[in-house]
Design an enzyme around this catalytic site. Structure first.
Site, PDB file in Angstrom:
ATOM      1  CD  GLU A   1      12.820   3.645  10.984  1.00  0.00           C
ATOM      2  OE1 GLU A   1      13.133   4.796  11.370  1.00  0.00           O
ATOM      3  OE2 GLU A   1      13.278   2.613  11.508  1.00  0.00           O
TER       4      GLU A   1
ATOM      5  N   GLY B   1       6.282   5.488   8.806  1.00  0.00           N
ATOM      6  CA  GLY B   1       5.450   6.684   8.850  1.00  0.00           C
ATOM      7  C   GLY B   1       5.578   7.360  10.200  1.00  0.00           C
ATOM      8  CB  SER B   2       3.476   9.886  11.859  1.00  0.00           C
ATOM      9  OG  SER B   2       2.229   9.240  12.049  1.00  0.00           O
TER      10      SER B   2
ATOM     11  CD  GLU C   1       9.476  13.245  12.436  1.00  0.00           C
ATOM     12  OE1 GLU C   1      10.392  12.744  11.758  1.00  0.00           O
ATOM     13  OE2 GLU C   1       8.468  12.606  12.786  1.00  0.00           O
TER      14      GLU C   1
ATOM     15  CE  LYS D   1      -2.532   3.475   1.664  1.00  0.00           C
ATOM     16  NZ  LYS D   1      -1.928   4.809   1.889  1.00  0.00           N
TER      17      LYS D   1
ATOM     18  CB  CYS E   1      12.464   9.574   9.541  1.00  0.00           C
ATOM     19  SG  CYS E   1      13.410   8.355   8.618  1.00  0.00           S
TER      20      CYS E   1
ATOM     21  N   GLY F   1       2.008   4.822  13.642  1.00  0.00           N
ATOM     22  CA  GLY F   1       2.674   3.555  13.933  1.00  0.00           C
ATOM     23  C   GLY F   1       2.132   2.893  15.186  1.00  0.00           C
TER      24      GLY F   1
END
Length: 519
Positions: free
Chosen positions: A270, A248-249, A406, A195, A304, A253
């Site tokens: 991750e 992703g964020s 972030e 996806k 990231c 996650g």
């Protein structure tokens, strides 16, 4: 009475004609390119020029995910039984195809994602490197042998595939990160449903088309496009999917991890980062500035691993800050397709709102000094894109939100420090633990910092970005859940260990019991 006809709206006609000419793409399920069962599509927009529609992609549903999982399930036994060296041959062929199409793939990635051509070329090259690396592991899926505690008994461990893998990938590296997941999954004998991020589906579809051209069998690789809350959720919750690999964020996650835990699925995460460059008073300042600019503003700060904190010794703080501001102001911002551009747009309107919100927080709430940038560019060539000036805050305190959270944009914070020990405390004083670096000429300082900073990646005299595919990639604390992508360590995500015992004694031997009696 006849109804009066409205005069044609030329603007609407031009818009309709433009969309009619836009290419339509499809899902790849069971070896066929098919529309979504919904029959609906979403548009992929160029972030440098929102008038430019890159393509129309299926607005998929949970039913599409179910079909893709079924196709992956049907293909699994055949693929896992294909000898790993044969799987490797197909991946090597895939790498050759990526090499041939590198220039086109990079140009199309710049159009849909925004980053400059040299960076999208690096993104495709990373996919190439990862593919070749994984292909090499086809003859090195090593287990191990060991001695048994009993006589005439042999013991060993072998790898076996996990099963059906769901791969959920982000938009900032839309070919590299899918490759980090896809290639090791395939070489280990798994089948996958991929996806891609809704902002960058074309680059992932280009990768999957290359898989098809390489001869990877139908059903082994499937791709379903759509939104995370629909397609991503359906993939995460599907009982037939044994493993979810997500990048992703941190917030998303955690939701993925929770859903996987409910059904006891394997989950590899991750997530975010708030990475630091430490600049000591003996550093090569020109080199440190080069690293800070590249680390903070490469990919418009949308990494990231971006260098979003610069902790600088007070003896060189003023000079470093002045040099950094000069370099940031001089960066050429524009369409990434222009070879002269050094920093492209951010990905979408939501990103603009978030980044500008943090710039406001830095000034109004945190009280940091805005040294340069801080504005959205909207005039002339910037009128139809998502452009933000390279932004530098100085005189930042470690506890400020812009130094803790972030931002994921072209914003960096310069923090003064009195000593290496204080710098290390600042470096570790965030919830993330992905990447860190130090600039110093003192080998003792360098090794001490390398040992004390709690991150998954550490650089000496280099920025916080630049991971290579043959080393493990990942972080500590809120950055991940302990897994590592890339390197041979990624095989531990996409395979499971099987311990094998062979007793050739011809009699019953009982571990622990008979061993104790032998003593």
């Amino acid at each position: 009475m006849a109804q009066a006809r409205k005069a044609p709206n030329k603007k609407n006609e031009r818009a309709a004609a433009r969309r009619t000419a836009v290419k339509t793409y499809y899902n790849y399920i069971g070896g066929e390119w098919v529309p979504s069962v919904s029959g609906e599509y979403f548009e992929n927009i160029n972030p440098a020029d929102t008038r430019d529609v890159v393509g129309r992609f299926p607005l998929s549903t949970a039913e599409d995910i179910a079909r893709a999982v079924e196709a992956a399930t049907d293909a699994f036994d055949r693929w896992r039984r294909t000898p790993a060296p044969r799987r490797a041959e197909l991946l090597f062929r895939l790498g050759e195809i990526l090499v041939r199409h590198k220039e086109r793939f990079a140009a199309e990635m710049t159009r849909e994602m925004g980053k400059v051509l040299k960076e999208t070329g690096g993104d495709v090259q990373e996919a190439i490197d990862c593919t070749y690396f994984a292909a090499g592991e086809g003859r090195r899926l090593h287990g191990f042998t060991t001695t048994s505690e009993l006589p005439d008994k042999f013991a060993m461990c072998v790898r076996q595939p996990v099963g059906i893998c769901g791969l959920i990938t982000p938009w900032n590296f839309p070919m590299a990160i899918p490759s980090w997941k896809l290639m090791p999954a395939l070489i280990c004998g798994n089948t996958v449903v991929l996806k891609p991020a809704e902002d960058t589906p074309l680059s992932t579809i280009n990768l999957v088309k290359a898989c098809e051209e390489a001869g990877i069998p139908p059903g082994v690789v499937n791709v379903v496009t759509g939104y995370g809350e629909t397609v991503g959720a359906a993939l995460t919750e599907h009982e037939g999917v044994r493993l979810i690999s997500f990048t992703g964020s941190t917030e998303t996650g955690r939701l993925v991890a929770s859903k996987c835990a409910e059904r006891n699925a394997i989950c590899s995460l991750e997530m975010g980062g708030k990475n630091v460059i430490i600049v000591m008073d003996d550093a090569d300042l020109e080199l440190a500035i080069e690293g800070a600019v590249w680390g903070a503003f490469g990919t418009s700060g949308q990494r990231c691993t971006a260098s979003s904190r610069l902790v600088v010794h007070k003896k060189v703080y003023k000079r470093f800050s002045q040099m950094l501001v000069e370099r940031a102001r001089a960066l050429r911002v524009g369409n990434g397709a222009d070879p002269k551009t050094e920093m492209g747009p951010v990905i979408n309107a939501n990103a603009v709102a978030k980044i500008m919100g943090y710039i406001e927080i830095g000034q109004r709430e945190d009280g940091a000094k805005l040294a340069c940038g801080g504005k959205r560019l909207t005039e002339g060539e910037y009128a139809h894109g998502y452009f933000i000036e390279p932004t530098v805050f100085v005189d930042v305190a470690p506890q400020m939100r812009i130094a803790q959270e972030e931002i994921f944009g072209p914003v960096t914070a310069v923090i003064p420090t009195n000593s290496l020990e204080e710098a290390l405390e600042i470096a570790n004083g965030v919830r993330y633990g992905l990447s860190a670096s130090i600039y110093t000429r003192d080998v003792n300082r360098a090794f001490h910092a390398m040992h004390e900073v709690y991150t998954g990646i550490f650089y000496i005299n280099a920025p916080t970005i630049g991971a290579e595919v043959h080393l493990p990639f990942g972080g500590t604390k809120a950055t991940g859940n302990g897994h590592r992508e890339a390197g041979t360590q990624v095989l531990d995500i996409f395979s499971e260990w099987k311990a094998v015992y062979i007793d050739y004694s011809g009699r019953l031997q009982r571990a622990q019991i008979d061993t104790a009696q032998m003593g």
